[in-house]
Design a protein around this motif. Structure first.
Motif, PDB file in Angstrom:
ATOM      1  N   UNK A  46      71.823  29.404  19.807  1.00 33.06           N
ATOM      2  CA  UNK A  46      72.629  28.526  20.658  1.00 33.06           C
ATOM      3  C   UNK A  46      71.996  27.142  20.767  1.00 33.06           C
ATOM      4  N   UNK A  47      70.680  27.101  20.911  1.00 35.72           N
ATOM      5  CA  UNK A  47      69.973  25.810  20.970  1.00 35.72           C
ATOM      6  C   UNK A  47      70.143  25.058  19.649  1.00 35.72           C
ATOM      7  N   UNK A  48      70.029  25.776  18.533  1.00 31.65           N
ATOM      8  CA  UNK A  48      70.234  25.148  17.219  1.00 31.65           C
ATOM      9  C   UNK A  48      71.641  24.575  17.116  1.00 31.65           C
ATOM     10  N   UNK A  49      72.627  25.352  17.547  1.00 34.72           N
ATOM     11  CA  UNK A  49      74.014  24.891  17.514  1.00 34.72           C
ATOM     12  C   UNK A  49      74.182  23.619  18.348  1.00 34.72           C
ATOM     13  N   UNK A  50      73.652  23.616  19.577  1.00 40.16           N
ATOM     14  CA  UNK A  50      73.805  22.457  20.450  1.00 40.16           C
ATOM     15  C   UNK A  50      73.103  21.229  19.886  1.00 40.16           C
ATOM     16  N   UNK A  51      71.923  21.412  19.303  1.00 37.31           N
ATOM     17  CA  UNK A  51      71.205  20.270  18.723  1.00 37.31           C
ATOM     18  C   UNK A  51      71.946  19.687  17.518  1.00 37.31           C
ATOM     19  N   UNK A  52      72.428  20.557  16.648  1.00 38.82           N
ATOM     20  CA  UNK A  52      73.109  20.070  15.451  1.00 38.82           C
ATOM     21  C   UNK A  52      74.411  19.360  15.819  1.00 38.82           C
ATOM     22  N   UNK A  53      75.180  19.932  16.752  1.00 35.92           N
ATOM     23  CA  UNK A  53      76.439  19.307  17.163  1.00 35.92           C
ATOM     24  C   UNK A  53      76.171  17.983  17.868  1.00 35.92           C
ATOM     25  N   UNK A  54      75.132  17.931  18.702  1.00 35.25           N
ATOM     26  CA  UNK A  54      74.793  16.681  19.391  1.00 35.25           C
ATOM     27  C   UNK A  54      74.356  15.611  18.401  1.00 35.25           C
ATOM     28  N   UNK A 158      79.122  18.701   6.003  1.00 38.66           N
ATOM     29  CA  UNK A 158      79.407  19.904   5.217  1.00 38.66           C
ATOM     30  C   UNK A 158      78.647  21.126   5.715  1.00 38.66           C
ATOM     31  N   UNK A 159      77.534  20.923   6.395  1.00 40.88           N
ATOM     32  CA  UNK A 159      76.668  22.040   6.767  1.00 40.88           C
ATOM     33  C   UNK A 159      77.041  22.645   8.111  1.00 40.88           C
ATOM     34  N   UNK A 160      77.566  21.843   9.045  1.00 38.74           N
ATOM     35  CA  UNK A 160      77.781  22.328  10.407  1.00 38.74           C
ATOM     36  C   UNK A 160      78.838  23.423  10.476  1.00 38.74           C
ATOM     37  N   UNK A 161      79.931  23.296   9.751  1.00 32.30           N
ATOM     38  CA  UNK A 161      80.999  24.312   9.831  1.00 32.30           C
ATOM     39  C   UNK A 161      80.537  25.701   9.403  1.00 32.30           C
ATOM     40  N   UNK A 162      79.925  25.861   8.232  1.00 30.01           N
ATOM     41  CA  UNK A 162      79.483  27.211   7.869  1.00 30.01           C
ATOM     42  C   UNK A 162      78.252  27.684   8.637  1.00 30.01           C
ATOM     43  N   UNK A 163      77.560  26.767   9.315  1.00 33.18           N
ATOM     44  CA  UNK A 163      76.351  27.141  10.056  1.00 33.18           C
ATOM     45  C   UNK A 163      76.656  28.157  11.144  1.00 33.18           C
ATOM     46  N   UNK A 164      77.789  27.998  11.823  1.00 34.77           N
ATOM     47  CA  UNK A 164      78.149  28.923  12.901  1.00 34.77           C
ATOM     48  C   UNK A 164      78.297  30.351  12.404  1.00 34.77           C
ATOM     49  N   UNK A 165      78.896  30.516  11.236  1.00 34.55           N
ATOM     50  CA  UNK A 165      79.095  31.872  10.723  1.00 34.55           C
ATOM     51  C   UNK A 165      77.802  32.466  10.177  1.00 34.55           C
ATOM     52  N   UNK A 177      82.205  29.288  18.416  1.00 33.84           N
ATOM     53  CA  UNK A 177      83.182  28.264  18.043  1.00 33.84           C
ATOM     54  C   UNK A 177      83.747  27.556  19.279  1.00 33.84           C
ATOM     55  N   UNK A 178      83.931  28.302  20.363  1.00 37.04           N
ATOM     56  CA  UNK A 178      84.417  27.691  21.609  1.00 37.04           C
ATOM     57  C   UNK A 178      83.373  26.708  22.154  1.00 37.04           C
ATOM     58  N   UNK A 179      82.106  27.125  22.170  1.00 38.48           N
ATOM     59  CA  UNK A 179      81.034  26.237  22.642  1.00 38.48           C
ATOM     60  C   UNK A 179      80.934  25.013  21.742  1.00 38.48           C
ATOM     61  N   UNK A 180      81.007  25.214  20.436  1.00 38.81           N
ATOM     62  CA  UNK A 180      80.950  24.107  19.483  1.00 38.81           C
ATOM     63  C   UNK A 180      82.073  23.108  19.749  1.00 38.81           C
ATOM     64  N   UNK A 181      83.288  23.604  19.886  1.00 38.32           N
ATOM     65  CA  UNK A 181      84.425  22.716  20.137  1.00 38.32           C
ATOM     66  C   UNK A 181      84.320  21.998  21.463  1.00 38.32           C
ATOM     67  N   UNK A 182      83.906  22.711  22.504  1.00 33.99           N
ATOM     68  CA  UNK A 182      83.791  22.091  23.826  1.00 33.99           C
ATOM     69  C   UNK A 182      82.732  20.997  23.841  1.00 33.99           C
TER      70      UNK A 182
END
Length: 199
Positions: A46-54, A158-165, A177-182
């Protein structure tokens, strides 16, 4: 199906990973966003997801794309060049990203393109300050914007979309995906409000 997608070859390890994941989540329902936020087992994902999206939002793509429209301060005397440049860079990066993501690897594409984007932004700052000094400087600025947009499309874009899966197990993917979108839209909203005052 695996042979049809990936061609002939030994894909037994990938098939075994799919089967073991399917057994691990057998009968398990999709987790909620609240369960994702509370579970310590996926805290680092989750931290990785938030950092990459930010980082995606704070890269400077808004600045680079809006620069041509700044009257008298842009890299082009014609505002018509901006959409063509974005379309050209986006098209080239879209064509290249499909070939490069699997061959170069996600980590390599992410960090090398972050570095290339930082260099392009630094040089773009220099060329924009020297805009009126030489006739060839605006062309350098256009090339740097092209490099920046291509690096974004091939790397972080290109990397962020497949990163979640890849970093979340199947039951947590919908919540991720909900957290990513929000997070993405909240940051876009804040940047949209703050950016005109910064300019």
């Amino acid at each position: 199906a695996v042979k049809h997608l990936w061609g002939d070859g030994d894909h037994l390890a990938e098939i075994n990973d799919m089967i073991s994941e399917q057994k691990a989540i057998a009968g398990e329902k999709a987790k909620s966003v609240w369960a994702l936020l509370r579970d310590r087992a996926v805290r680092w994902q989750l931290i990785t997801l938030l950092l990459v999206v930010s980082c995606i939002q704070l890269l400077g793509t808004i600045v680079v794309r809006s620069q041509p429209s700044q009257e008298g301060r842009g890299w082009s005397s014609s505002a018509e060049a901006a959409p063509r440049l974005s379309l050209g860079a986006g098209s080239v990066s879209s064509c290249l990203q499909g070939f490069l993501v699997d061959r170069a690897g996600r980590r390599t594409l992410l960090w090398k393109n972050y570095a290339l984007m930082a260099v392009a932004l630094g040089l773009l700052t220099v060329t924009l300050s020297l805009q009126d000094s030489y006739f060839w400087v605006p062309y350098c600025s256009v090339a740097l914007v092209f490099i920046f947009i291509m690096s974004f499309g091939i790397g972080p874009g290109a990397v962020v979309c497949p990163l979640l899966t890849e970093i979340f197990i199947h039951s947590y993917r919908p919540a991720a995906y909900v957290v990513n979108g929000a997070v993405n839209w909240i940051q876009l909203f804040i940047l949209g409000l703050v950016f005109p005052f910064i300019v």
